[in-house]
Design a protein around this motif. Structure first.
Motif, PDB file in Angstrom:
ATOM      1  N   UNK A 197      34.528  43.999  34.734  1.00 46.17           N
ATOM      2  CA  UNK A 197      35.270  43.299  35.791  1.00 46.17           C
ATOM      3  C   UNK A 197      36.750  43.269  35.454  1.00 46.17           C
ATOM      4  N   UNK A 198      37.049  43.241  34.143  1.00 42.56           N
ATOM      5  CA  UNK A 198      38.463  43.191  33.731  1.00 42.56           C
ATOM      6  C   UNK A 198      39.186  44.492  34.073  1.00 42.56           C
ATOM      7  N   UNK A 199      38.419  45.575  34.184  1.00 40.54           N
ATOM      8  CA  UNK A 199      38.988  46.874  34.572  1.00 40.54           C
ATOM      9  C   UNK A 199      39.406  46.844  36.051  1.00 40.54           C
ATOM     10  N   UNK A 200      38.772  45.956  36.814  1.00 42.48           N
ATOM     11  CA  UNK A 200      39.000  45.931  38.261  1.00 42.48           C
ATOM     12  C   UNK A 200      40.108  44.954  38.675  1.00 42.48           C
ATOM     13  N   UNK A 201      40.978  44.548  37.714  1.00 41.27           N
ATOM     14  CA  UNK A 201      42.126  43.723  38.094  1.00 41.27           C
ATOM     15  C   UNK A 201      43.112  44.610  38.858  1.00 41.27           C
ATOM     16  N   UNK A 202      44.272  44.131  39.228  1.00 35.64           N
ATOM     17  CA  UNK A 202      45.305  44.854  40.003  1.00 35.64           C
ATOM     18  C   UNK A 202      45.208  44.539  41.487  1.00 35.64           C
ATOM     19  N   UNK A 203      44.721  43.354  41.806  1.00 40.78           N
ATOM     20  CA  UNK A 203      44.791  42.833  43.173  1.00 40.78           C
ATOM     21  C   UNK A 203      44.144  43.728  44.225  1.00 40.78           C
ATOM     22  N   UNK A 204      42.986  44.243  43.916  1.00 42.69           N
ATOM     23  CA  UNK A 204      42.215  45.017  44.893  1.00 42.69           C
ATOM     24  C   UNK A 204      41.130  44.099  45.449  1.00 42.69           C
ATOM     25  N   UNK A 205      40.973  44.109  46.765  1.00 41.62           N
ATOM     26  CA  UNK A 205      39.966  43.232  47.380  1.00 41.62           C
ATOM     27  C   UNK A 205      38.557  43.776  47.173  1.00 41.62           C
ATOM     28  N   UNK A 206      37.677  42.945  46.672  1.00 40.46           N
ATOM     29  CA  UNK A 206      36.246  43.256  46.622  1.00 40.46           C
ATOM     30  C   UNK A 206      35.505  41.950  46.386  1.00 40.46           C
ATOM     31  N   UNK A 207      34.177  42.021  46.432  1.00 40.39           N
ATOM     32  CA  UNK A 207      33.377  40.805  46.263  1.00 40.39           C
ATOM     33  C   UNK A 207      32.550  40.900  44.991  1.00 40.39           C
ATOM     34  N   UNK A 208      32.496  39.816  44.233  1.00 43.04           N
ATOM     35  CA  UNK A 208      31.616  39.734  43.069  1.00 43.04           C
ATOM     36  C   UNK A 208      30.429  38.849  43.430  1.00 43.04           C
ATOM     37  N   UNK A 209      29.255  39.459  43.506  1.00 46.20           N
ATOM     38  CA  UNK A 209      28.031  38.713  43.798  1.00 46.20           C
ATOM     39  C   UNK A 209      27.311  38.404  42.479  1.00 46.20           C
ATOM     40  N   UNK A 210      26.916  37.165  42.295  1.00 45.89           N
ATOM     41  CA  UNK A 210      26.134  36.796  41.107  1.00 45.89           C
ATOM     42  C   UNK A 210      25.406  35.496  41.395  1.00 45.89           C
ATOM     43  N   UNK A 211      24.415  35.202  40.565  1.00 44.21           N
ATOM     44  CA  UNK A 211      23.699  33.937  40.732  1.00 44.21           C
ATOM     45  C   UNK A 211      24.625  32.781  40.368  1.00 44.21           C
ATOM     46  N   UNK A 212      24.256  31.582  40.757  1.00 42.41           N
ATOM     47  CA  UNK A 212      25.058  30.401  40.447  1.00 42.41           C
ATOM     48  C   UNK A 212      25.323  30.279  38.956  1.00 42.41           C
ATOM     49  N   UNK A 213      24.265  30.523  38.152  1.00 45.82           N
ATOM     50  CA  UNK A 213      24.411  30.422  36.696  1.00 45.82           C
ATOM     51  C   UNK A 213      25.420  31.432  36.157  1.00 45.82           C
ATOM     52  N   UNK A 214      25.342  32.657  36.665  1.00 45.32           N
ATOM     53  CA  UNK A 214      26.250  33.687  36.160  1.00 45.32           C
ATOM     54  C   UNK A 214      27.661  33.539  36.725  1.00 45.32           C
ATOM     55  N   UNK A 215      27.789  33.026  37.948  1.00 49.18           N
ATOM     56  CA  UNK A 215      29.126  32.715  38.478  1.00 49.18           C
ATOM     57  C   UNK A 215      29.780  31.639  37.607  1.00 49.18           C
ATOM     58  N   UNK A 216      28.975  30.681  37.121  1.00 41.33           N
ATOM     59  CA  UNK A 216      29.530  29.604  36.291  1.00 41.33           C
ATOM     60  C   UNK A 216      30.085  30.174  34.984  1.00 41.33           C
ATOM     61  N   UNK A 217      29.410  31.188  34.432  1.00 39.60           N
ATOM     62  CA  UNK A 217      29.894  31.803  33.185  1.00 39.60           C
ATOM     63  C   UNK A 217      31.243  32.487  33.428  1.00 39.60           C
ATOM     64  N   UNK A 218      31.371  33.175  34.559  1.00 38.23           N
ATOM     65  CA  UNK A 218      32.663  33.804  34.890  1.00 38.23           C
ATOM     66  C   UNK A 218      33.731  32.732  35.070  1.00 38.23           C
TER      67      UNK A 218
END
Ligand code: MLT
Ligand code: MN
Ligand code: ZN
Length: 303
Positions: free
Chosen positions: A100-121
């Protein structure tokens, strides 16, 4: 072009093949220049209904290199563009989130994850490099199909797993719990169905019933035997302790799906210690004879 197109970006487990510090039998062959072992990057696939807009399943630390070698994922219009429209995480292991860190640079996209994994991010502020004004974080619910806006329908389901390695609490780590830490995905388009399970501690009835009738099953091929790492003296952990199903032995994946009607079966997330990575080895021939494909980086499936 089919109605469900799958591109294997990375076919290896955490560490890749060869692993930077490893001299196990498979990695040693690679370091010695033996062409029976091919280099593989860490596990990720890209999925598309139209070959234009792609959904990444997991973002591996090797993602930049994977984009360099995959023309379909390269920018092709305007000053800033990417065919990558979304990423779905199946767990929060380093090999699945660091990209996910490779995908910085202000490009629009969606990160889908479970509630538990979203909390880790959310708890790891380094992921704030994904600017919240442009990158949407969407929490997914188990057992419900959702629409990705790019012609793919996705249904997440919990599989027996464990928390990410960096979240483990030693002896107290629970293995094989069916929670939202580790999920599989059912992805459909145009009547075709992919079932993607790169990490799973046990093949239970849910896994079997969802895999049944799939056009393609991509399954956890981490190790060939449960005691592969301990036997090589590399780790005390069995495959199951790491949250993975061994290919052979009791409860192994090799024959677990035999009774089911599945179009194609292929192993992914293959650890560098796994002898199926040596082309032509007995173990490689055994899995091929049992009806499995051993994926490589760049393998494509068009369903
Ligand atoms: C795993 O699949 O067991 C993990 O990727 C281990 C790791 O994070 O290195
Ligand atoms: Mn992994
Ligand atoms: Zn190795």
């Amino acid at each position: 072009m089919g109605s469900l197109n799958i591109y294997v970006l990375g076919s290896a487990a955490g560490g890749g093949v060869p692993q930077w510090n490893c001299r196990c039998p498979v990695c040693s062959l690679y370091w010695a220049g033996d062409h029976r072992v091919q280099a593989r990057s860490q596990s990720s696939i890209a999925v598309s209904a139209d070959n234009e807009r792609w959904l990444l399943i997991n973002a591996s630390p090797d993602l930049r290199q994977q984009i360099l070698t995959s023309q379909v994922l390269q920018p092709r219009e305007g000053a800033r563009h990417s065919p990558i429209k979304a990423v779905i995480l199946t767990n929060a292991d380093v090999d699945h989130i660091a990209g996910l860190l490779v995908l910085r640079e202000r490009q629009a996209f969606t990160v889908y994850a479970t509630g538990q994994n979203q909390a880790i991010l959310a708890e790891n502020s380094v992921f704030n490099v994904l600017a919240s004004e442009v990158v949407k974080r969407s929490t997914i619910n188990m057992d419900e199909f959702f629409d990705t806006d790019i012609g793919l329908k996705v249904r997440p389901f919990s599989v027996p797993g464990k928390v990410a390695l960096f979240m483990e609490r030693g002896e107290d780590t629970k293995i094989g719990d069916v929670t939202e830490t580790t999920i599989g995905l059912e992805i459909t388009s145009g009547g075709k169905r992919l079932v993607y399970i790169p990490g799973c501690a046990e093949i239970n009835e849910t896994v079997r019933s969802i895999a049944s009738g799939a056009d393609l099953l991509l399954y956890d091929g981490t190790t060939y035997t449960d005691d592969e790492m301990p036997k090589l003296g590399l780790s005390q952990k069995t495959a199951r302790r790491m949250g993975h199903t061994p290919i052979t032995g009791p409860g192994g994946s090799l024959r677990a799906f035999d009774e089911l009607s599945i179009g194609q079966k292929a192993y992914i997330h293959i650890n560098n210690t796994n002898p199926i990575l040596i082309d032509g080895s007995d173990e490689h021939q055994t899995v091929i004879a049992a009806g499995w494909t051993v994926t490589r980086d760049g393998t494509m499936f068009s369903l």
